[in-house]
Scaffold this active site. Structure first.
Site, PDB file in Angstrom:
ATOM      1  N   TYR A 166      -2.990  13.325  13.122  1.00 41.02           N
ATOM      2  CA  TYR A 166      -2.805  12.549  13.868  1.00 41.02           C
ATOM      3  C   TYR A 166      -1.023  12.527  14.258  1.00 41.02           C
ATOM      4  CZ  TYR A 166      -7.121  10.331  14.291  1.00 41.02           C
ATOM      5  OH  TYR A 166      -8.670  10.975  13.768  1.00 41.02           O
TER       6      TYR A 166
ATOM      7  N   LEU B 293     -11.385  17.660  19.487  1.00 40.61           N
ATOM      8  CA  LEU B 293     -10.656  16.569  19.353  1.00 40.61           C
ATOM      9  C   LEU B 293      -9.418  16.000  20.245  1.00 40.61           C
ATOM     10  CD1 LEU B 293     -10.039  13.997  17.157  1.00 40.61           C
ATOM     11  CD2 LEU B 293      -7.967  15.484  16.151  1.00 40.61           C
TER      12      LEU B 293
ATOM     13  N   LYS C 189     -11.962  23.724  17.834  1.00 36.34           N
ATOM     14  CA  LYS C 189     -12.045  24.530  19.438  1.00 36.34           C
ATOM     15  C   LYS C 189     -11.578  23.360  20.279  1.00 36.34           C
ATOM     16  CE  LYS C 189     -14.734  27.750  17.691  1.00 36.34           C
ATOM     17  NZ  LYS C 189     -14.687  29.390  17.034  1.00 36.34           N
ATOM     18  N   GLY C 190     -10.811  22.602  19.734  1.00 37.08           N
ATOM     19  CA  GLY C 190     -10.336  21.629  20.279  1.00 37.08           C
ATOM     20  C   GLY C 190     -10.723  20.381  21.147  1.00 37.08           C
TER      21      GLY C 190
ATOM     22  N   PHE D  90      -9.791  -0.235   9.586  1.00 36.03           N
ATOM     23  CA  PHE D  90     -10.789  -0.113  10.218  1.00 36.03           C
ATOM     24  C   PHE D  90     -11.155   2.124  10.130  1.00 36.03           C
ATOM     25  CE2 PHE D  90      -8.110   0.869  13.992  1.00 36.03           C
ATOM     26  CZ  PHE D  90      -6.660   0.577  13.612  1.00 36.03           C
TER      27      PHE D  90
ATOM     28  N   SER E 250      -8.241   8.990   8.207  1.00 37.32           N
ATOM     29  CA  SER E 250      -8.849   9.987   6.647  1.00 37.32           C
ATOM     30  C   SER E 250      -8.230  10.553   6.446  1.00 37.32           C
ATOM     31  CB  SER E 250     -10.181  10.244   7.378  1.00 37.32           C
ATOM     32  OG  SER E 250      -9.622  11.388   8.415  1.00 37.32           O
TER      33      SER E 250
ATOM     34  N   SER F 155     -15.036  11.501  15.093  1.00 39.79           N
ATOM     35  CA  SER F 155     -15.465  12.787  13.585  1.00 39.79           C
ATOM     36  C   SER F 155     -15.822  13.722  15.455  1.00 39.79           C
ATOM     37  CB  SER F 155     -16.436  12.259  13.427  1.00 39.79           C
ATOM     38  OG  SER F 155     -18.138  11.937  13.501  1.00 39.79           O
ATOM     39  N   VAL F 156     -15.962  14.465  14.718  1.00 34.22           N
ATOM     40  CA  VAL F 156     -16.450  16.553  15.745  1.00 34.22           C
ATOM     41  C   VAL F 156     -17.564  17.104  14.792  1.00 34.22           C
ATOM     42  CG1 VAL F 156     -15.641  18.249  16.711  1.00 34.22           C
ATOM     43  CG2 VAL F 156     -14.275  16.532  17.469  1.00 34.22           C
TER      44      VAL F 156
HETATM   45  C1  LIG Z   1     -10.664  16.003  12.280  1.00 33.01           C
HETATM   46  C2  LIG Z   1     -11.880  16.179  13.637  1.00 33.01           C
HETATM   47  C3  LIG Z   1     -12.148  15.211  14.315  1.00 33.01           C
HETATM   48  C4  LIG Z   1     -11.177  16.815  14.434  1.00 33.01           C
HETATM   49  O1  LIG Z   1     -12.065  17.461  15.219  1.00 33.01           O
HETATM   50  P1  LIG Z   1     -11.302  19.383  15.949  1.00 33.01           P
HETATM   51  O2  LIG Z   1     -12.633  19.043  16.776  1.00 33.01           O
HETATM   52  O3  LIG Z   1     -12.406  20.351  14.839  1.00 33.01           O
HETATM   53  O4  LIG Z   1      -9.566  19.314  16.310  1.00 33.01           O
HETATM   54  P2  LIG Z   1      -9.522  19.767  17.810  1.00 33.01           P
HETATM   55  O5  LIG Z   1     -10.207  21.519  17.514  1.00 33.01           O
HETATM   56  O6  LIG Z   1      -9.140  19.159  18.668  1.00 33.01           O
HETATM   57  O7  LIG Z   1      -7.737  20.268  17.131  1.00 33.01           O
HETATM   58  C5  LIG Z   1      -6.616  19.460  16.919  1.00 33.01           C
HETATM   59  C6  LIG Z   1      -5.746  19.608  16.435  1.00 33.01           C
HETATM   60  O8  LIG Z   1      -5.332  19.347  15.817  1.00 33.01           O
HETATM   61  C7  LIG Z   1      -5.211  19.733  14.287  1.00 33.01           C
HETATM   62  N1  LIG Z   1      -6.200  19.582  13.205  1.00 33.01           N
HETATM   63  C8  LIG Z   1      -7.972  19.448  13.622  1.00 33.01           C
HETATM   64  N2  LIG Z   1      -8.325  18.431  11.931  1.00 33.01           N
HETATM   65  C9  LIG Z   1      -7.141  19.167  11.174  1.00 33.01           C
HETATM   66  C10 LIG Z   1      -7.331  18.324  10.323  1.00 33.01           C
HETATM   67  N3  LIG Z   1      -7.550  17.741   8.982  1.00 33.01           N
HETATM   68  N4  LIG Z   1      -5.877  18.258   9.451  1.00 33.01           N
HETATM   69  C11 LIG Z   1      -4.396  18.777   9.897  1.00 33.01           C
HETATM   70  N5  LIG Z   1      -4.623  19.185  11.547  1.00 33.01           N
HETATM   71  C12 LIG Z   1      -5.999  18.943  11.434  1.00 33.01           C
HETATM   72  C13 LIG Z   1      -5.893  21.617  15.438  1.00 33.01           C
HETATM   73  O9  LIG Z   1      -5.569  22.304  13.917  1.00 33.01           O
HETATM   74  C14 LIG Z   1      -5.557  21.091  16.351  1.00 33.01           C
HETATM   75  O10 LIG Z   1      -3.823  21.003  16.141  1.00 33.01           O
HETATM   76  P3  LIG Z   1      -3.309  22.219  17.818  1.00 33.01           P
HETATM   77  O11 LIG Z   1      -3.753  21.242  18.734  1.00 33.01           O
HETATM   78  O12 LIG Z   1      -1.540  21.280  17.619  1.00 33.01           O
HETATM   79  O13 LIG Z   1      -3.383  23.525  17.097  1.00 33.01           O
HETATM   80  C15 LIG Z   1     -12.582  16.399  12.797  1.00 33.01           C
HETATM   81  O14 LIG Z   1     -12.548  17.786  11.475  1.00 33.01           O
HETATM   82  C16 LIG Z   1     -13.596  15.247  11.668  1.00 33.01           C
HETATM   83  O15 LIG Z   1     -14.859  14.841  12.584  1.00 33.01           O
HETATM   84  N6  LIG Z   1     -13.766  15.821  10.909  1.00 33.01           N
HETATM   85  C17 LIG Z   1     -13.890  14.782   9.294  1.00 33.01           C
HETATM   86  C18 LIG Z   1     -13.888  13.653  10.083  1.00 33.01           C
HETATM   87  C19 LIG Z   1     -12.573  12.834   9.862  1.00 33.01           C
HETATM   88  O16 LIG Z   1     -11.561  12.793   9.138  1.00 33.01           O
HETATM   89  N7  LIG Z   1     -12.247  11.794  11.219  1.00 33.01           N
HETATM   90  C20 LIG Z   1     -11.164  11.950  11.742  1.00 33.01           C
HETATM   91  C21 LIG Z   1     -11.168  10.590  11.254  1.00 33.01           C
HETATM   92  S1  LIG Z   1      -9.645   9.766  10.943  1.00 33.01           S
END
Ligand SMILES: CC(C)(COP(=O)(O)OP(=O)(O)OC[C@H]1O[C@@H](n2cnc3c(N)ncnc32)[C@H](O)[C@@H]1OP(=O)(O)O)[C@@H](O)C(=O)NCCC(=O)NCCS
Length: 405
Positions: free
Chosen positions: A128, A99, A96-97, A405, A123, A88-89
């Site tokens: 992914y 993740l 902002k990159g 998980f 999620s 999570s972020v």
């Molecule tokens: C999903 C999550 C971790 C993304 O974090 P973030 O820092 O905003 O992601 P980033 O900016 O590093 O994005 C990385 C890449 O993934 C993509 N991406 C991120 N979240 C995405 C989403 N929900 N759906 C589709 N693409 C997504 C971005 O567009 C980016 O693409 P690129 O690098 O190819 O241009 C964040 O939105 C979050 O915490 N969500 C809620 C919890 C969750 O769902 N966690 C995943 C559990 S399996």
């Protein structure tokens, strides 16, 4: 967050002091307050060395971690598989990159430690693929009106099911699951700490339904909750694993004999024995589906040399990997019929080209290279190469993950 702040993101191993912040991030990300029990279990499953945080200044803005798991591959081989989780972020610096920075560091570390494949439960389906993950097991929710369930005359009645309290289930169920997961491609080992959570069965895991009920057979078990929809009682199967068809049939006969229950819902792979046992095969209706497990191949030769193949193949193929260093051409040589294959890097013209994520998807047998080619995702120099590649990766049985998980 400004671009300047984003470039100040640091990714590092977590420390004890980070945990209150990790919990806060997780609560906000998943919309639930994590109980102490779950925190303790998580910390047992993921020692601090497996936990990474992203920070800006002294603020923790992201977390990812992995459990030490193991997955069964087609043919019965067991492969270590870090289980990526708790990703999570913070909502304030989203997209902002962060993740991407965390997953890059995490997967490079996993790769350096020698792990051949990583796995996760996602999620959302759109996240992914870009990191080289592909879905590897599918679950289909089946709902049946138990009151109309009649077993065919040809269906055995093996018996041997007993009702168990949680204290009794705890003694036998993990060993049955462990026997099952070794027989099933895609199945994940459940560590002891995971079982602790299952048997603790906290109120927060029940979604308003009852505590778990267990029915146990020497070669299988089922656990379920009962939900009372204004007196229309539903059995929601939580786990149903059977090492033999006899155990599976015996458990279903016991479930269908729960007279006061109206419907039963169960989540199973694409192929299920259940419709074949009943007079009315239409009774178990598919009412939903989802991808349970995703995998990312971290070491192509190691993973491809670990499984058995359905039919002979000997050809060079290319893996496209935009995220790690697994791109390039490999030769895979295998004799169908149970022996593991042999895979190594070569400097040859490929006859098939596939992304790392799609390779993971076909590897476990849930998805076919032929289907992906029709969708424009797999390229082959000719029909014959595609056909050989497609058939070799097919599996007789549908994979099943066994663990969320
Ligand atoms: C999903 C999550 C971790 C993304 O974090 P973030 O820092 O905003 O992601 P980033 O900016 O590093 O994005 C990385 C890449 O993934 C993509 N991406 C991120 N979240 C995405 C989403 N929900 N759906 C589709 N693409 C997504 C971005 O567009 C980016 O693409 P690129 O690098 O190819 O241009 C964040 O939105 C979050 O915490 N969500 C809620 C919890 C969750 O769902 N966690 C995943 C559990 S399996």
């Amino acid at each position: 967050m400004t671009t300047e702040q984003a470039s100040a993101v640091q990714v590092r191993t977590a420390t004890e002091e980070d945990w209150p912040h990790i919990l806060k991030l997780d609560n906000f990300a998943f919309g639930a307050h994590i109980a102490d029990l779950k925190t303790g279990i998580t910390r047992d499953l993921a020692p601090d060395d497996n936990v990474l945080v992203a920070t800006i200044g002294d603020e923790v803005v992201g977390v990812t971690m992995h459990y030490e798991l193991q997955i069964t591959v087609p043919g019965g081989g067991l492969v270590d598989a870090p289980g990526v989780t708790w990703v999570s972020v913070a909502p304030t610096p989203r997209r902002k990159g962060i993740l991407r920075s965390m997953l890059t560091e995490q997967h490079q570390r996993c790769r350096a430690s020698g792990a051949p494949v990583s796995i996760l439960t996602a999620s959302e389906g759109g996240i992914y693929g870009r990191f080289g993950y592909g879905p590897i097991t599918m679950e289909y929710t089946r709902t049946l009106d138990r009151r109309f369930a009649r077993f065919r005359d040809t269906t055995a009645d093996p018996g041997g099911v007993r009702l168990a309290r949680v204290e009794e289930a705890r003694e036998v169920v993990p060993a049955i699951y462990d026997r099952w997961r070794r027989t099933c491609a895609g199945a994940v080992r459940r560590p002891d700490a995971f079982w602790r959570g299952v048997f603790a069965d906290p109120e927060s895991d029940r979604g308003g339904a009852s505590a778990l009920f267990y029915m146990v057979h020497a070669d299988g078990f089922v656990s379920y909750r009962v939900r009372d929809h204004a007196k229309r009682m539903t059995v929601e199967v939580s786990d149903l694993f059977a090492v033999t068809p006899e155990a599976y049939i015996a458990l279903w006969r016991a479930l269908c004999a729960l007279d006061l229950m109206q419907t039963i819902t169960v989540s199973e792979p694409r192929t299920s024995l259940l419709p074949y046992l009943l007079d009315n095969p239409r009774l178990p209706r598919i009412t939903g589906s989802f991808d349970l497990l995703w995998a990312r191949i971290l070491d192509v030769p190691a993973v491809l040399s670990a499984r058995a193949y359905f039919s002979d193949l000997d050809l060079p193929f290319e893996v496209v990997d935009d995220f790690l260093d697994q791109g390039g051409v490999y030769r895979l040589r295998a004799a169908g019929g149970g022996e593991p294959g042999e895979c190594y890097r070569v400097d040859e013209e490929p006859r098939v080209r596939i992304t790392a994520g799609d390779l993971a998807s076909i590897y476990f047998g849930e998805h076919r290279a032929d289907t992906l080619a029709q969708a424009g995702r797999v390229w082959a120099v000719d029909e014959e190469s595609l056909d050989v590649f497609d058939r070799a990766f097919a599996t007789a049985a549908t994979p099943q993950g066994g663990m969320f998980f």
